[in-house]
Design a protein around this motif. Structure first.
Motif, PDB file in Angstrom:
ATOM      1  N   VAL A  28      82.365  51.912 -16.490  1.00 36.51           N
ATOM      2  CA  VAL A  28      83.485  52.345 -15.654  1.00 36.51           C
ATOM      3  C   VAL A  28      84.805  52.188 -16.397  1.00 36.51           C
ATOM      4  O   VAL A  28      85.684  53.058 -16.328  1.00 36.51           O
ATOM      5  N   ARG A  29      84.960  51.096 -17.128  1.00 33.89           N
ATOM      6  CA  ARG A  29      86.193  50.877 -17.880  1.00 33.89           C
ATOM      7  C   ARG A  29      86.409  51.993 -18.900  1.00 33.89           C
ATOM      8  O   ARG A  29      87.504  52.549 -19.017  1.00 33.89           O
ATOM      9  N   ARG A  30      85.357  52.335 -19.623  1.00 33.66           N
ATOM     10  CA  ARG A  30      85.470  53.402 -20.625  1.00 33.66           C
ATOM     11  C   ARG A  30      85.746  54.749 -19.966  1.00 33.66           C
ATOM     12  O   ARG A  30      86.567  55.529 -20.454  1.00 33.66           O
ATOM     13  N   ALA A  31      85.046  55.012 -18.869  1.00 26.32           N
ATOM     14  CA  ALA A  31      85.228  56.295 -18.188  1.00 26.32           C
ATOM     15  C   ALA A  31      86.657  56.429 -17.665  1.00 26.32           C
ATOM     16  O   ALA A  31      87.301  57.470 -17.827  1.00 26.32           O
ATOM     17  N   SER A  32      87.157  55.371 -17.048  1.00 25.50           N
ATOM     18  CA  SER A  32      88.516  55.408 -16.506  1.00 25.50           C
ATOM     19  C   SER A  32      89.542  55.594 -17.619  1.00 25.50           C
ATOM     20  O   SER A  32      90.503  56.362 -17.480  1.00 25.50           O
ATOM     21  N   ALA A  33      89.335  54.910 -18.737  1.00 28.80           N
ATOM     22  CA  ALA A  33      90.254  55.013 -19.868  1.00 28.80           C
ATOM     23  C   ALA A  33      90.264  56.424 -20.444  1.00 28.80           C
ATOM     24  O   ALA A  33      91.275  56.882 -20.990  1.00 28.80           O
ATOM     25  N   ALA A  34      89.136  57.109 -20.312  1.00 26.87           N
ATOM     26  CA  ALA A  34      89.026  58.475 -20.829  1.00 26.87           C
ATOM     27  C   ALA A  34      89.463  59.521 -19.814  1.00 26.87           C
ATOM     28  O   ALA A  34      89.349  60.721 -20.065  1.00 26.87           O
ATOM     29  N   GLY A  35      89.960  59.067 -18.659  1.00 24.19           N
ATOM     30  CA  GLY A  35      90.486  59.990 -17.661  1.00 24.19           C
ATOM     31  C   GLY A  35      89.482  60.498 -16.644  1.00 24.19           C
ATOM     32  O   GLY A  35      89.756  61.463 -15.917  1.00 24.19           O
ATOM     33  N   TRP A  36      88.321  59.844 -16.564  1.00 21.22           N
ATOM     34  CA  TRP A  36      87.306  60.254 -15.598  1.00 21.22           C
ATOM     35  C   TRP A  36      87.646  59.742 -14.204  1.00 21.22           C
ATOM     36  O   TRP A  36      88.172  58.634 -14.043  1.00 21.22           O
ATOM     37  N   VAL A  37      87.325  60.533 -13.197  1.00 23.45           N
ATOM     38  CA  VAL A  37      87.333  60.069 -11.809  1.00 23.45           C
ATOM     39  C   VAL A  37      86.027  59.302 -11.608  1.00 23.45           C
ATOM     40  O   VAL A  37      84.963  59.761 -12.027  1.00 23.45           O
ATOM     41  N   THR A  38      86.090  58.124 -10.984  1.00 18.28           N
ATOM     42  CA  THR A  38      84.884  57.321 -10.778  1.00 18.28           C
ATOM     43  C   THR A  38      84.635  57.094  -9.292  1.00 18.28           C
ATOM     44  O   THR A  38      85.580  56.888  -8.525  1.00 18.28           O
ATOM     45  N   ALA A  39      83.384  57.149  -8.898  1.00 20.34           N
ATOM     46  CA  ALA A  39      83.037  56.972  -7.488  1.00 20.34           C
ATOM     47  C   ALA A  39      81.713  56.241  -7.347  1.00 20.34           C
ATOM     48  O   ALA A  39      80.780  56.460  -8.130  1.00 20.34           O
ATOM     49  N   LEU A  40      81.641  55.381  -6.360  1.00 23.17           N
ATOM     50  CA  LEU A  40      80.386  54.768  -5.943  1.00 23.17           C
ATOM     51  C   LEU A  40      80.006  55.398  -4.618  1.00 23.17           C
ATOM     52  O   LEU A  40      80.813  55.417  -3.682  1.00 23.17           O
ATOM     53  N   VAL A  41      78.798  55.933  -4.547  1.00 22.50           N
ATOM     54  CA  VAL A  41      78.312  56.562  -3.324  1.00 22.50           C
ATOM     55  C   VAL A  41      77.017  55.850  -2.964  1.00 22.50           C
ATOM     56  O   VAL A  41      76.030  55.952  -3.693  1.00 22.50           O
ATOM     57  N   SER A  42      77.035  55.135  -1.852  1.00 21.36           N
ATOM     58  CA  SER A  42      75.979  54.156  -1.609  1.00 21.36           C
ATOM     59  C   SER A  42      75.340  54.224  -0.232  1.00 21.36           C
ATOM     60  O   SER A  42      76.021  54.453   0.770  1.00 21.36           O
ATOM     61  N   GLY A  43      74.052  53.981  -0.217  1.00 19.90           N
ATOM     62  CA  GLY A  43      73.348  53.769   1.038  1.00 19.90           C
ATOM     63  C   GLY A  43      73.509  52.335   1.501  1.00 19.90           C
ATOM     64  O   GLY A  43      72.954  51.932   2.517  1.00 19.90           O
TER      65      GLY A  43
END
Length: 210
Positions: A79-94
């Protein structure tokens, strides 16, 4: 955009089983969870059955459960790498907002969608509050976020482990089955059997180049 399941994907545990341990019904809940993740039971029905076993439990146990959460190795770094690279991050959970929201905020996750326990007078009623986040709801959340941020499917990576994640993985440009059940492995673009979620990073980099 990176969209991840939570139980047994972003976390090493199943949240409802951690809660069930405080009600001394973990074994019964585990049996239902396992069957649901294999695709043998309808997810919504299985969730209601598991939550019903928690009726009467004190709300205060949720803090103990939050303190016992163990992120999957590599999950926070991914998540840290993705966020630093400008990615939108989401947790979608049951799983449940009451347990995972605090961890998600600390990890810098942009969006969380999960179920909620119905709690009245400081105790679990044995019911779910609001709509259940099943496989279809997970897919719809992915699609809604993709539209909101104008991210094409080819640049979406979805990660999960169970049958409830099938629709979400199929809707993503890259669907990753992480230490997954057969029902998910058969539809995934990538299968990771290692112990670290960071093994997904090269696939994010590849997706970002499309």
């Amino acid at each position: 955009m990176l969209v991840s399941d939570v139980d047994s994907t972003f976390l090493t545990q199943e949240v409802i089983e951690l809660v069930a341990e405080h009600a001394d019904v973990r074994d019964r809940v585990e049996e239902i969870t396992t069957a649901a993740m294999r695709g043998e039971l309808d997810f919504s029905q299985s969730l209601r059955a598991r939550v019903a076993l928690l009726e009467g439990l004190e709300e205060s146990v949720l803090q103990e459960v939050r303190e016992s959460l163990v992120p999957t190795p590599g999950a926070l770094e991914l998540v840290r790498r993705a966020s630093a690279a400008g990615w939108v991050t989401a947790l979608v959970s049951g799983g449940f907002h009451e347990v995972i929201d605090e961890l998600a905020a600390a990890a810098g996750i942009d969006h969380v969608r999960a179920n909620r326990f119905e709690i009245v007078g400081g105790r679990f009623t044995g019911k779910v509050s609001g709509p259940i986040i099943d496989g279809t709801a997970k897919r719809r959340t992915l699609e809604e976020l993709a539209e909101r941020y104008a991210v094409p499917p080819a640049r979406i990576v979805a990660v999960g482990d169970g049958a409830n994640d099938r629709e979400m993985l199929l809707a993503a440009g890259t669907g990753i089955a992480f230490r997954a059940k057969p029902a998910l492995r058969e539809v995934a673009d990538v299968v990771i059997d290692g112990t670290s979620l960071l093994e997904a990073w090269p696939h994010l980099e590849e997706s970002a180049s499309r």
